[in-house]
Design a protein around this motif. Structure first.
Motif, PDB file in Angstrom:
ATOM      1  N   SER A   1     -10.801 -27.987 -18.821  1.00  0.00           N
ATOM      2  CA  SER A   1     -12.526 -28.570 -17.264  1.00  0.00           C
ATOM      3  C   SER A   1     -11.130 -29.200 -16.049  1.00  0.00           C
ATOM      4  O   SER A   1     -11.570 -29.713 -15.285  1.00  0.00           O
ATOM      5  CB  SER A   1     -12.945 -29.745 -17.332  1.00  0.00           C
TER       6      SER A   1
ATOM      7  N   THR B   1     -12.765 -28.107 -24.326  1.00  0.00           N
ATOM      8  CA  THR B   1     -13.280 -28.919 -24.279  1.00  0.00           C
ATOM      9  C   THR B   1     -13.363 -29.135 -23.344  1.00  0.00           C
ATOM     10  O   THR B   1     -12.336 -29.215 -22.589  1.00  0.00           O
ATOM     11  CB  THR B   1     -12.570 -29.791 -25.383  1.00  0.00           C
TER      12      THR B   1
ATOM     13  N   LEU C   1     -14.671 -33.882 -25.686  1.00  0.00           N
ATOM     14  CA  LEU C   1     -13.839 -34.150 -27.249  1.00  0.00           C
ATOM     15  C   LEU C   1     -12.866 -35.431 -26.589  1.00  0.00           C
ATOM     16  O   LEU C   1     -12.376 -34.701 -25.069  1.00  0.00           O
ATOM     17  CB  LEU C   1     -13.365 -32.480 -27.607  1.00  0.00           C
ATOM     18  N   ASP C   2     -12.197 -36.068 -27.029  1.00  0.00           N
ATOM     19  CA  ASP C   2     -11.208 -36.941 -27.281  1.00  0.00           C
ATOM     20  C   ASP C   2     -10.169 -36.620 -27.925  1.00  0.00           C
ATOM     21  O   ASP C   2     -10.211 -37.074 -29.433  1.00  0.00           O
ATOM     22  CB  ASP C   2     -11.776 -39.027 -27.137  1.00  0.00           C
TER      23      ASP C   2
ATOM     24  N   GLN D   1       0.654 -26.770 -23.818  1.00  0.00           N
ATOM     25  CA  GLN D   1       1.504 -27.358 -22.976  1.00  0.00           C
ATOM     26  C   GLN D   1       2.277 -27.725 -22.682  1.00  0.00           C
ATOM     27  O   GLN D   1       2.322 -28.755 -23.132  1.00  0.00           O
ATOM     28  CB  GLN D   1       0.608 -27.460 -21.522  1.00  0.00           C
TER      29      GLN D   1
ATOM     30  N   GLY E   1      -0.979 -33.707  -6.840  1.00  0.00           N
ATOM     31  CA  GLY E   1      -0.546 -35.289  -6.960  1.00  0.00           C
ATOM     32  C   GLY E   1       0.982 -35.029  -5.618  1.00  0.00           C
ATOM     33  O   GLY E   1       1.463 -35.735  -4.374  1.00  0.00           O
TER      34      GLY E   1
END
Ligand SMILES: NC(=O)c1ccc[n+]([C@@H]2O[C@H](COP(=O)([O-])OP(=O)(O)OC[C@H]3O[C@@H](n4cnc5c(N)ncnc54)[C@H](OP(=O)(O)O)[C@@H]3O)[C@@H](O)[C@H]2O)c1
Length: 323
Positions: free
Chosen positions: A9, A30, A46-47, A115, A178
């Motif tokens: 996401s 997830t 999912l954590d 990543q 950012g």
């Protein structure tokens, strides 16, 4: 392939899911809190910091490949203490990676892509543009040590397990980028001679390289950056202009050290960028935006209220869309 994308996401995850589906793959994606951003894939909460949950999710999904794209960088503010802003991301890069690798082993999944990050990590000596073979900074500044260590952990653990590490450049093309606000507000200055080198990559190009790595990459590390590593004094004025902002301020090193700390000075003056030669050669990857000069203009046009004229080829996402 049936592909399990952890962090589906996020800024890169959403684009990756789109491109994988376009290529005919089946995706289990997830999320931590933004399941609605996952389209066309099976979305699973999912954590990644819950190793038992990771194990369950992977065993249940029975994937052919796993991609780790989870970070916790949304709404992050840079501060004097660099490591504080990266604390959760560092855990996702250490504990999260270990949990996914353990689950992959148990599920018999051998294709694993994770990543990592490319620039600002290398020894600040010698050439300004480094390859995958060049040594990392042996003595990172104190306020950045945990973040360097977490990235080293991820790189080492994934390579040791026979996986692929993608050291991406600085992402651009997301609305929650950012750099946008600090550059607009002239809070991101050129420090000293502005010689610190950055490598960038458009998010759609980063996702395209990830698809290629999943399909055809060999175990090891790949830099996924555009063709033009550049010093801050070159790219920052171009980004400011693309955003319709005033040109960046110049500040001497000692002022930057006082206000923002040693890490900010190092990033602005001595950090190294990286070369993408290996990814182009071995993955057959050609970035659609070979340079940030064109990429910034297109990606940030929406922030000036101008149409970008850019339609992603393989992704439904577009530069500047909120992801
Ligand atoms: N190389 C780079 O320059 C780089 C790398 C990463 C991010 N960024 C930038 O940072 C900004 C924020 O990135 P982002 O929008 O992708 O958000 P993010 O907060 O970094 O989230 C990335 C992904 O990780 C998931 N996640 C977060 N915590 C998790 C946890 N404990 N367990 C499992 N998954 C977890 C998120 O899920 P939910 O969203 O559902 O919470 C999301 O899918 C963007 O502008 C992006 O471009 C830059």
């Amino acid at each position: 392939m049936r592909i399990f994308v952890a962090g589906a996401s996020g800024a890169i995850g959403t684009r990756l899911v789109d491109q994988l589906i376009d290529q005919g793959h089946e995706v289990i994606g997830t999320y931590k809190s933004h399941g609605e951003r996952i389209r066309g894939a099976t979305a699973v909460p999912l954590d990644l910091l819950d190793a038992a949950a990771v194990r369950r999710a992977v065993l249940e999904a029975q994937p052919d490949a796993i991609v780790h794209q989870a970070t916790a960088l949304a709404d992050m503010r840079f501060s004097r203490n660099f490591d504080r802003g990266f604390a959760v991301t560092n855990r996702l890069r250490t504990e999260g990676t270990d949990a996914l690798l353990a689950a992959a082993r148990e599920a018999g999944v051998t294709r694993f892509v994770a990543q990592s990050f490319a620039s600002m990590r290398h020894a600040r000596t010698g050439g300004m543009v480094k390859t995958e073979e060049d040594p990392l900074d042996p003595d990172p500044l104190p306020s950045t040590r945990e973040s360097h260590a977490a990235m080293r952990h991820l790189d080492g653990a994934v390579v040791d397990a026979g996986g692929i590490v993608l050291r991406y450049g600085g992402f651009y093309g997301a609305a929650n980028d950012g750099l946008i606000e600090p550059v607009r507000k002239r809070q991101f200055p050129i420090v000293g001679d502005g010689a610190g080198v950055f490598s960038f990559v458009h998010l759609d190009d980063a996702a395209a390289a990830t698809v290629l790595a999943l399909e055809a990459g060999r175990p090891g590390i790949y830099n996924v950056v555009d063709d033009e590593p550049a010093p801050v004094r070159e790219w920052l004025p171009v980004m400011a202009e693309a955003l319709g902002a005033k040109p960046p301020r110049h500040v001497p090193r000692w002022v930057a050290r006082l206000i923002a700390g040693d890490a900010a000075v190092a990033i602005g003056t001595t950090s190294r960028g990286v070369s993408n030669a290996k990814a182009k050669r071995e993955l057959g990857w050609t970035p659609r935006f070979p340079t940030w000069r064109e990429g910034f203009r297109v990606a940030y046009a929406g922030f000036r209220g101008e149409p970008s004229g850019y339609e992603p080829e393989r992704a439904r996402s577009s530069a500047g869309s909120v992801r």
